[in-house]
Scaffold this motif. Structure first.
Motif, PDB file in Angstrom:
ATOM      1  N   GLU A  86       0.832  -1.207   0.000  1.00  0.00           N
ATOM      2  CA  GLU A  86       0.000   0.000   0.000  1.00  0.00           C
ATOM      3  C   GLU A  86       0.866   1.257   0.000  1.00  0.00           C
ATOM      4  O   GLU A  86       0.539   2.247  -0.668  1.00  0.00           O
ATOM      5  CB  GLU A  86      -0.938  -0.009   1.210  1.00  0.00           C
ATOM      6  CG  GLU A  86      -2.003  -1.089   1.173  1.00  0.00           C
ATOM      7  CD  GLU A  86      -2.884  -0.992  -0.067  1.00  0.00           C
ATOM      8  OE1 GLU A  86      -3.198   0.137  -0.487  1.00  0.00           O
ATOM      9  OE2 GLU A  86      -3.246  -2.051  -0.616  1.00  0.00           O
ATOM     10  N   TYR A  87       1.961   1.231   0.709  1.00  0.00           N
ATOM     11  CA  TYR A  87       2.860   2.385   0.729  1.00  0.00           C
ATOM     12  C   TYR A  87       3.434   2.641  -0.664  1.00  0.00           C
ATOM     13  O   TYR A  87       3.448   3.782  -1.149  1.00  0.00           O
ATOM     14  CB  TYR A  87       3.992   2.146   1.726  1.00  0.00           C
ATOM     15  CG  TYR A  87       5.012   3.256   1.742  1.00  0.00           C
ATOM     16  CD1 TYR A  87       4.814   4.411   2.498  1.00  0.00           C
ATOM     17  CD2 TYR A  87       6.175   3.166   0.979  1.00  0.00           C
ATOM     18  CE1 TYR A  87       5.744   5.439   2.499  1.00  0.00           C
ATOM     19  CE2 TYR A  87       7.116   4.183   0.976  1.00  0.00           C
ATOM     20  CZ  TYR A  87       6.896   5.319   1.737  1.00  0.00           C
ATOM     21  OH  TYR A  87       7.820   6.333   1.728  1.00  0.00           O
ATOM     22  N   ILE A  89       2.253   1.698  -3.573  1.00  0.00           N
ATOM     23  CA  ILE A  89       1.196   2.138  -4.480  1.00  0.00           C
ATOM     24  C   ILE A  89       0.957   3.641  -4.324  1.00  0.00           C
ATOM     25  O   ILE A  89       0.825   4.373  -5.310  1.00  0.00           O
ATOM     26  CB  ILE A  89      -0.099   1.336  -4.235  1.00  0.00           C
ATOM     27  CG1 ILE A  89       0.072  -0.111  -4.706  1.00  0.00           C
ATOM     28  CG2 ILE A  89      -1.276   1.984  -4.964  1.00  0.00           C
ATOM     29  CD1 ILE A  89      -1.104  -1.012  -4.365  1.00  0.00           C
ATOM     30  N   ASP A  90       0.937   4.091  -3.077  1.00  0.00           N
ATOM     31  CA  ASP A  90       0.733   5.520  -2.823  1.00  0.00           C
ATOM     32  C   ASP A  90       1.870   6.371  -3.394  1.00  0.00           C
ATOM     33  O   ASP A  90       1.666   7.547  -3.727  1.00  0.00           O
ATOM     34  CB  ASP A  90       0.616   5.782  -1.319  1.00  0.00           C
ATOM     35  CG  ASP A  90      -0.698   5.281  -0.739  1.00  0.00           C
ATOM     36  OD1 ASP A  90      -1.640   5.038  -1.516  1.00  0.00           O
ATOM     37  OD2 ASP A  90      -0.768   5.105   0.494  1.00  0.00           O
ATOM     38  N   LYS A  91       3.044   5.768  -3.539  1.00  0.00           N
ATOM     39  CA  LYS A  91       4.204   6.484  -4.075  1.00  0.00           C
ATOM     40  C   LYS A  91       4.268   6.438  -5.605  1.00  0.00           C
ATOM     41  O   LYS A  91       5.196   6.972  -6.215  1.00  0.00           O
ATOM     42  CB  LYS A  91       5.501   5.908  -3.498  1.00  0.00           C
ATOM     43  CG  LYS A  91       5.679   6.193  -2.008  1.00  0.00           C
ATOM     44  CD  LYS A  91       5.818   7.682  -1.744  1.00  0.00           C
ATOM     45  CE  LYS A  91       6.039   7.988  -0.274  1.00  0.00           C
ATOM     46  NZ  LYS A  91       6.173   9.436  -0.010  1.00  0.00           N
ATOM     47  N   GLY A  92       3.307   5.776  -6.240  1.00  0.00           N
ATOM     48  CA  GLY A  92       3.248   5.745  -7.692  1.00  0.00           C
ATOM     49  C   GLY A  92       4.107   4.685  -8.351  1.00  0.00           C
ATOM     50  O   GLY A  92       4.364   4.735  -9.555  1.00  0.00           O
ATOM     51  N   LYS A 122      -4.819  -3.815 -10.044  1.00  0.00           N
ATOM     52  CA  LYS A 122      -4.483  -2.389 -10.020  1.00  0.00           C
ATOM     53  C   LYS A 122      -3.541  -1.999 -11.160  1.00  0.00           C
ATOM     54  O   LYS A 122      -3.016  -0.892 -11.190  1.00  0.00           O
ATOM     55  CB  LYS A 122      -3.845  -2.041  -8.672  1.00  0.00           C
ATOM     56  CG  LYS A 122      -4.778  -2.180  -7.484  1.00  0.00           C
ATOM     57  CD  LYS A 122      -4.070  -1.842  -6.180  1.00  0.00           C
ATOM     58  CE  LYS A 122      -5.004  -1.957  -4.991  1.00  0.00           C
ATOM     59  NZ  LYS A 122      -6.016  -0.882  -4.966  1.00  0.00           N
TER      60      LYS A 122
END
Length: 211
Positions: A86-87, A89-92, A122
Motif C-alpha cells: 500500500e505504501y 502504491i501511494d508512491k506511484g 491495479k
C-alpha cells in the motif's frame, strides 16, 4: 518506477538480493526483512510493520541512518508485506519485486503469492523472486526468455480455469482450457529463444523454477 519489498521469509542468495536491490528505485522492508537488507550493507527507504522480527543490531542501524518507520500494532488486519504494498502504491510505483516472501510457512507463502493478483487488478506488475523460483501473474500475454535448466509452469487461479496458448515451448497449446486444480500446465520448458504465454480467459500464475 520499480520498488522492492523485502520480507522476513527465506533468502539464502544474498548476491541475488543485492543485485536486485541495487537496480530498483525504492526499497521497503516489511519488518524482519530489514535484517536481510542489513546483511548486504544497504539502507532501505522505509521499514513497515510491528517490529517484532527485527534484530536489535538492525534496528540500531535503522535508527542511526534515520530510516522512516511506519509502526503498526501486532493486532492488525493486514500482514506487514501487504502494508508495504500500500505504501509503494501511494508512491506511484508501477512494478514491485518481492523477496523474502516464501519459506517454510506455507500460509504466508500462499498469501503472498496471491497478493500478485491484487497488484494485477491495479495494473501494477508484481514479481516474486527466491533462490529457485520467479513467480509472475498474467491475464493477457507474458513473454519469457529461455533459460537453461529451468521449467515453466502455468497454473490457473480462478475456479473456471483459463484458456491458454503457448508458443515456443516443448509442449505448445492453442487456446486449450487449463482447468482449475489440474496439473496440465506444470513443468513445461521453453525450447525457442522466447516462450510466449497468452491467457485468453482467466488468470494464471507463471512460475519459472530451477531444481
Amino acid at each position: 518506477m520499480t520498488g522492492l519489498i523485502v520480507s522476513n521469509g527465506e533468502i539464502s542468495n544474498l548476491n541475488l538480493l543485492k543485485s536486485i536491490a541495487e537496480s530498483v528505485d525504492m526499497i521497503v522492508c516489511a519488518d524482519g526483512g530489514a535484517n536481510h537488507i542489513a546483511q548486504i550493507g544497504l539502507i532501505p527507504d522505509l521499514v513497515v510493520g510491528d517490529l517484532d522480527s527485527i534484530k536489535d543490531e538492525t534496528l540500531n542501524i535503522i535508527n542511526i541512518k534515520n530510516v522512516p518507520i511506519l509502526k503498526y500494532s501486532t493486532h492488525k488486519d493486514y500482514t506487514d508485506t501487504e502494508l508495504a504494498i500500500e505504501y509503494l502504491i501511494d508512491k506511484g510505483i508501477d512494478e514491485i519485486i518481492f523477496m523474502g516472501v516464501t519459506g517454510s510457512r506455507i500460509d504466508h507463502t500462499l498469501a503472498n503469492v496471491y497478493l500478485l493478483n491484487k497488484l494485477l487488478k491495479k495494473h501494477i506488475k508484481g514479481i516474486i523472486v527466491d533462490d529457485k523460483n520467479t513467480i509472475y501473474i498474467t491475464n493477457s500475454v507474458l513473454e519469457l526468455n529461455r533459460e537453461e535448466g529451468t521449467f515453466v509452469s502455468v497454473i490457473p487461479i480462478n475456479s473456471n480455469g483459463a484458456r491458454v496458448t503457448l508458443k515456443g515451448f516443448l509442449y505448445e497449446t492453442n487456446e486449450v482450457l487449463f482447468e482449475f486444480s489440474s496439473t496440465l500446465g506444470v513443468s513445461n520448458q521453453i525450447v525457442e529463444e522466447k516462450g510466449i504465454i497468452e491467457v485468453l480467459d482467466g488468470t494464471c500464475l507463471v512460475i519459472v523454477s530451477k531444481d
